[in-house]
Design a protein around this motif. Structure first.
Motif, PDB file in Angstrom:
ATOM      1  N   TYR A  96      46.496   9.266   9.826  1.00 14.82           N
ATOM      2  CA  TYR A  96      46.362   9.982  10.823  1.00 14.82           C
ATOM      3  C   TYR A  96      47.391  10.620  11.654  1.00 14.82           C
ATOM      4  O   TYR A  96      48.118  10.270  11.722  1.00 14.82           O
ATOM      5  CB  TYR A  96      46.071   8.999  12.222  1.00 14.82           C
ATOM      6  N   SER A 151      63.505  10.965  22.204  1.00 15.18           N
ATOM      7  CA  SER A 151      65.026  10.879  22.050  1.00 15.18           C
ATOM      8  C   SER A 151      65.611  12.270  20.774  1.00 15.18           C
ATOM      9  O   SER A 151      66.280  13.324  21.398  1.00 15.18           O
ATOM     10  CB  SER A 151      64.867  10.009  21.092  1.00 15.18           C
ATOM     11  N   GLY A 152      64.435  12.185  19.891  1.00 18.37           N
ATOM     12  CA  GLY A 152      65.157  13.389  18.896  1.00 18.37           C
ATOM     13  C   GLY A 152      65.689  12.673  17.531  1.00 18.37           C
ATOM     14  O   GLY A 152      66.049  12.147  18.352  1.00 18.37           O
ATOM     15  N   THR A 153      65.789  13.085  16.588  1.00 21.49           N
ATOM     16  CA  THR A 153      66.157  12.516  15.980  1.00 21.49           C
ATOM     17  C   THR A 153      66.425  14.027  14.890  1.00 21.49           C
ATOM     18  O   THR A 153      67.446  13.900  14.357  1.00 21.49           O
ATOM     19  CB  THR A 153      66.132  11.177  14.613  1.00 21.49           C
ATOM     20  N   ASP A 166      46.732  12.731  15.956  1.00 22.57           N
ATOM     21  CA  ASP A 166      45.504  13.790  17.127  1.00 22.57           C
ATOM     22  C   ASP A 166      45.994  12.668  18.500  1.00 22.57           C
ATOM     23  O   ASP A 166      45.819  11.147  18.240  1.00 22.57           O
ATOM     24  CB  ASP A 166      44.856  13.613  16.345  1.00 22.57           C
ATOM     25  N   LEU A 210      62.183   7.807  11.393  1.00 20.46           N
ATOM     26  CA  LEU A 210      62.799   7.046  12.082  1.00 20.46           C
ATOM     27  C   LEU A 210      62.819   5.570  11.085  1.00 20.46           C
ATOM     28  O   LEU A 210      64.445   5.009  10.543  1.00 20.46           O
ATOM     29  CB  LEU A 210      62.953   6.539  13.472  1.00 20.46           C
ATOM     30  N   GLY A 259      59.002  11.924  13.907  1.00 24.57           N
ATOM     31  CA  GLY A 259      60.058  11.614  14.237  1.00 24.57           C
ATOM     32  C   GLY A 259      60.034   9.773  13.900  1.00 24.57           C
ATOM     33  O   GLY A 259      61.049   9.647  13.549  1.00 24.57           O
ATOM     34  N   ALA A 304      49.119   9.241  24.114  1.00 28.23           N
ATOM     35  CA  ALA A 304      49.433   8.448  22.516  1.00 28.23           C
ATOM     36  C   ALA A 304      49.518   7.159  22.806  1.00 28.23           C
ATOM     37  O   ALA A 304      50.300   6.872  21.531  1.00 28.23           O
ATOM     38  CB  ALA A 304      51.561   9.293  22.163  1.00 28.23           C
ATOM     39  N   TYR A 314      54.994  20.243  24.412  1.00 29.37           N
ATOM     40  CA  TYR A 314      56.497  19.907  25.900  1.00 29.37           C
ATOM     41  C   TYR A 314      57.445  20.548  24.070  1.00 29.37           C
ATOM     42  O   TYR A 314      58.534  19.887  24.900  1.00 29.37           O
ATOM     43  CB  TYR A 314      55.893  18.349  25.307  1.00 29.37           C
ATOM     44  N   ARG A 330      40.771   3.734  12.799  1.00 26.84           N
ATOM     45  CA  ARG A 330      42.675   3.501  13.030  1.00 26.84           C
ATOM     46  C   ARG A 330      42.596   2.074  13.280  1.00 26.84           C
ATOM     47  O   ARG A 330      43.406   1.877  13.471  1.00 26.84           O
ATOM     48  CB  ARG A 330      42.876   4.498  14.029  1.00 26.84           C
ATOM     49  N   ASN A 386      68.844   5.905  19.049  1.00 27.10           N
ATOM     50  CA  ASN A 386      68.109   6.733  17.503  1.00 27.10           C
ATOM     51  C   ASN A 386      69.377   6.492  16.756  1.00 27.10           C
ATOM     52  O   ASN A 386      70.352   7.296  17.386  1.00 27.10           O
ATOM     53  CB  ASN A 386      66.836   7.403  17.270  1.00 27.10           C
ATOM     54  N   GLU A 392      48.733   3.106  22.179  1.00 28.18           N
ATOM     55  CA  GLU A 392      46.829   2.993  22.610  1.00 28.18           C
ATOM     56  C   GLU A 392      45.999   1.552  23.322  1.00 28.18           C
ATOM     57  O   GLU A 392      47.017   1.274  24.603  1.00 28.18           O
ATOM     58  CB  GLU A 392      47.249   2.310  20.510  1.00 28.18           C
ATOM     59  N   HIS A 423      51.051   0.593  17.820  1.00 23.32           N
ATOM     60  CA  HIS A 423      50.074   0.986  16.801  1.00 23.32           C
ATOM     61  C   HIS A 423      50.033   0.069  16.462  1.00 23.32           C
ATOM     62  O   HIS A 423      49.113  -0.648  15.937  1.00 23.32           O
ATOM     63  CB  HIS A 423      50.791   1.992  15.363  1.00 23.32           C
TER      64      HIS A 423
END
Ligand code: 26Q
Length: 745
Positions: free
Chosen positions: A207, A588-590, A210, A103, A99, A303, A487, A219, A400, A305, A261
């Motif tokens: 990456y 959100s999901g897209t 993970d 996006l 996603g 997720a 999830y 990374r 989004n 960082e 990131h």
């Protein structure tokens, strides 16, 4: 773009005795040259999108469409005996996981389409996201050597390379520019690492999302590498124009950080200004605050960082020093604000001997945004609660969107034509025109049904070629395509399918209309339970598809190597979009928006942008089920015990351990079972409430199945979704970023 020049040259092109790859490279190069002809620089402010991922997908058809020559190309090639579809054998560049990367690609497309100067900065990975093979039902990862066909859409800019310094090595960052066509030509600049063998490793692979410690150092190098290259270039360009004056930097540059990131870019900016341009620390930090803004895409703690300080000190000592200094500034400011000890701890960029990139971003950036209404509310109330208390004005929502050029015009020309014939073609220039369809839905329901059937036929043909599974034309298509994560609850869909299958076998489910469940998903290579779910779905598919008693009614397909190009076919040919994440966890999901725009109803939870979809298309035109955020919170607080639900769904759940399906002796199904019944690693039992929501999910699926019987009424629901999908165009989203965050329109 000089279209005539392009078509003339294409007509002249000698296509005899050339391979598809040669033709692909030659036609692309020609289009690139013509496309670049009209590009010009801007004098004022530009925005830059820093992202570790750009999941651009196949460039060929999209670029020809954006350049307005795809139809001519189709015709000219046809005259030469070449079907334009042959270029589908050229794989797409998958420089992203899911996603967040897609996006970024949609945003670049929209900005170019709207004429907004937005350029991307990222990494030119030698290998993109792994290619997925399925062997004996298990995911197997193969390298994605996307450049082996050539890379005709990129231009190497040798003269603009830069040197990036780590304590233990120097790396050359060489830019490759990919033009993004639209009303103006913007650029996606991807940096390739060159130099020693160690240096080259930095841009070797993407990456795969993970959450393991493995390879973390690499990374960190990647993140600094491309952030420093981008910031170095912007600062140098500004200094050339304005000397050592940086108080006006933000008048010319807006930098959007795509999740945590690229957040080291902030520290690099301060380092550069203080070390090379003698700007005072406080001023440098102030200018950074005027320039940077940050988007959060996930509330999953693993997720976000977080870099151990020893790590940073070892390879980036100057950045370490800058981070510590920002930390001191934070402490002073928090003192002035009379923060309590807990409040200070919650907002600190340094704790547990490491640096939180999220807290750094929230402290420095002028704007922090979530990606759907609910998600932004969760950021304000949970993840960044304290920061929201002290800096409420920083927080904004930017729901989004997706580009309708790839996700409607390109992937569904049949539906696009139907829209043209119904409301005129104005929507192609201004997507808000789609809403005019609302007045004509009854009239076009039948025609819509024909379009959907045609897109399903095309999808089934493709699936039959790729996967060897034949699906009859009358099947209802339910699709769940997205990264594999607990999830997202693909396991819940698997259980629901099993229960429906059992119901068909024992006769308790009657009048069921033939249905196929289409899954597409890659799992992170080291995410064991996600991989177990893939195996489980494949075992279920094998057994259900070969059961002659039911396979005229129910089929299951797990498509191999789901990617952008596969998605283009699936979103167009789907009736029911499955968006069933645990409430509160899908930012959100897209994919949900792509399906909506192509006329699928959403069967989903009140999560992410599903909520806004149901609001805009009408809850009655979608199928919303399951626990909402409040209920999940309450269950967590009261201590949810899944035992009674395990009993209720015994048949499905126990199929994991009673030998119904084989996990090839790996024990991975037992692990899945344990994750539900007793908990696993740091998770509680049924941490994602799969069993809690299963009954209402199954009911929703059956309700859809029964509603589908009234063909006209169902087509009307689907069309209501199309007609109200304009809000989910990334044109709307990008306009909001440009106006409210970057202040460039
Ligand atoms: C983190 C640490 C180490 C290695 C990798 C990562 C990593 C990589 C990718 C963490 C997260 C990601 C990707 C996140 C992502 O794709 N989030 C999705 O963003 C979409 C766009 O906003 C949303 O629609 C989705 O809901 C969200 O899941």
């Amino acid at each position: 773009m000089n279209k005539l020049l392009f078509t003339d040259k294409l007509k002249e092109l000698d296509t005899s005795n050339k391979t598809t790859i040669q033709l692909y490279n030659e036609i692309s190069a020609l289009a690139l040259k013509c496309g670049l002809a009209g590009s010009k620089a801007v004098a004022g402010k530009s925005a830059y999108y820093l992202s570790m991922e750009f999941l651009i997908g196949r460039g060929f058809y999209n670029n020809l469409m954006e350049l307005g020559v795809i139809e001519e190309t189709r015709k000219i090639l046809a005259l030469k005996g070449i079907d334009i579809n042959v270029f589908e054998e050229i794989e797409d560049a998958a420089l992203g996981n899911g996603g967040l990367g897609r996006l970024a690609a949609c945003f670049l497309d929209s900005a170019a389409g709207l004429g907004i100067p937005l350029h991307g900065y990222g990494i030119r990975y030698k290998y993109g996201l792994f290619k997925q093979a399925i062997e004996n039902g298990f995911q197997v990862e193969l390298p994605d050597d996307w450049q082996r066909f050539g890379d005709p859409w990129s231009i190497r800019k040798e003269s603009e390379k830069r040197v990036i310094k780590f304590a233990d090595m120097s790396v050359t960052a060489v830019p490759y520019d990919m033009p993004v066509f639209g009303k103006r030509v913007n650029v996606l600049r991807l940096w390739q690492a060159e130099g020693s063998e160690e240096a080259q490793k930095i841009s070797e692979y993407l990456y795969p999302a993970d959450d393991t410690e493995e390879g973390k150092l690499l990374r960190l190098r990647q993140e600094y590498f491309f952030s420093a290259a981008a910031i170095g270039e912007l600062v140098e360009r500004h200094a050339k124009k304005f000397g050592k004056r940086f108080d006006n930097f933000a008048e010319y540059n807006a930098v959007q950080l795509n999740d945590t990131h690229p957040v080291l870019a902030i520290a690099e900016f301060v380092r550069l200004l203080t070390a090379d341009y003698k700007v005072g620390f406080a001023d440098a930090l102030k200018f950074a605050g005027q320039t940077f803004s940050y988007t959060n895409h996930t509330v999953m703690p693993e997720a976000l960082e977080f870099w151990g300080s020893a790590f940073v000190r070892k390879i980036l000592p100057d950045i370490y020093a800058v981070l510590m200094r920002i930390f001191l500034t934070q402490k002073e400011e928090f003192n002035k604000l009379n923060c309590t000890f807990e409040e200070t701890a919650a907002m600190s960029l340094y704790y547990s001997d490491g640096f939180s990139m999220a807290n750094l971003a929230v402290f420095v950036c002028h704007t922090v945004n979530g990606v759907a209404k609910l998600h932004t509310d969760i950021l304000k109330q949970n993840l960044f609660k304290t920061a929201y208390k002290f800096y409420p004005d920083k927080f904004q929502n930017k729901t989004n969107g997706i580009t309708q050029r790839r996700w409607l015009m390109l992937c569904n020309s049949e539906l696009s034509e139907l829209i043209d014939n119904t409301v005129g073609s104005g929507w192609r220039g201004d997507i808000s025109g789609l809403s005019k369809l609302n007045g004509q839905i009854d009239e076009i329901a039948k025609a819509f049904k024909c379009v959907k059937s045609e897109k399903k036929k095309q999808l089934f043909e493709y699936i039959s070629r790729q996967e060897g599974i034949v699906i009859p034309h009358n099947f209802i298509v339910y699709s769940q395509v997205k990264r594999l994560h607990e999830y997202k609850r693909q396991l819940m869909t698997a259980f629901a399918i099993l229960e429906i299958y059992n119901g068909l076998k024992d006769g308790s489910i009657k009048n069921f209309r033939p249905s196929v469940f289409v899954f597409g998903a890659k799992s992170a290579p080291s995410y064991k339970r996600a991989k177990a779910i893939i195996k489980f779905i494949n075992e279920i598919a094998k057994s259900i598809n070969s059961d002659e008693q039911t396979n005229g009614l129910l089929k299951v397909v797990f498509v191999r190597n789901y990617n952008v190009s596969y998605a283009e076919k699936i979103v167009a040919g789907t009736d029911v979009s499955l968006q069933v994440s645990t409430a509160g966890l899908e930012a959100s999901g897209t994919g949900n928006m792509k399906f909506m725009m192509n006329g699928a109803v959403t069967c989903g939870t009140m999560d992410g942008a599903n909520i806004e979809i149901a609001e805009l298309a009408g809850r009655e035109n979608n199928y919303i089920f399951g626990a909402e955020v409040d209920e999940i919170e309450r269950l967590k607080a009261d201590g949810y015990d899944p035992q009674e639900y395990i009993k209720m769904h015994r048949n499905a759940v126990e199929s994991l351990i009673n030998g119904t399906f084989s996990d090839g002796g790996t024990g991975c199904f037992k692990d899945l079972y344990d994750s539900l019944a007793v908990g696993a690693s740091w998770h509680k039992p049924d941490n994602y409430f799969v069993l809690y929501d299963l009954s209402s999910y199954k009911e929703a699926l059956l309700k859809i199945n029964s509603d589908y019987g009234d063909e006209k009424a169902f087509a009307v629901k689907q069309l209501k979704n199309v007609a109200n999908s304009a809000y989910f165009s990334s044109d709307r989203t990008i306009n909001e970023y440009a106006a409210d965050i970057w202040k460039i329109i």
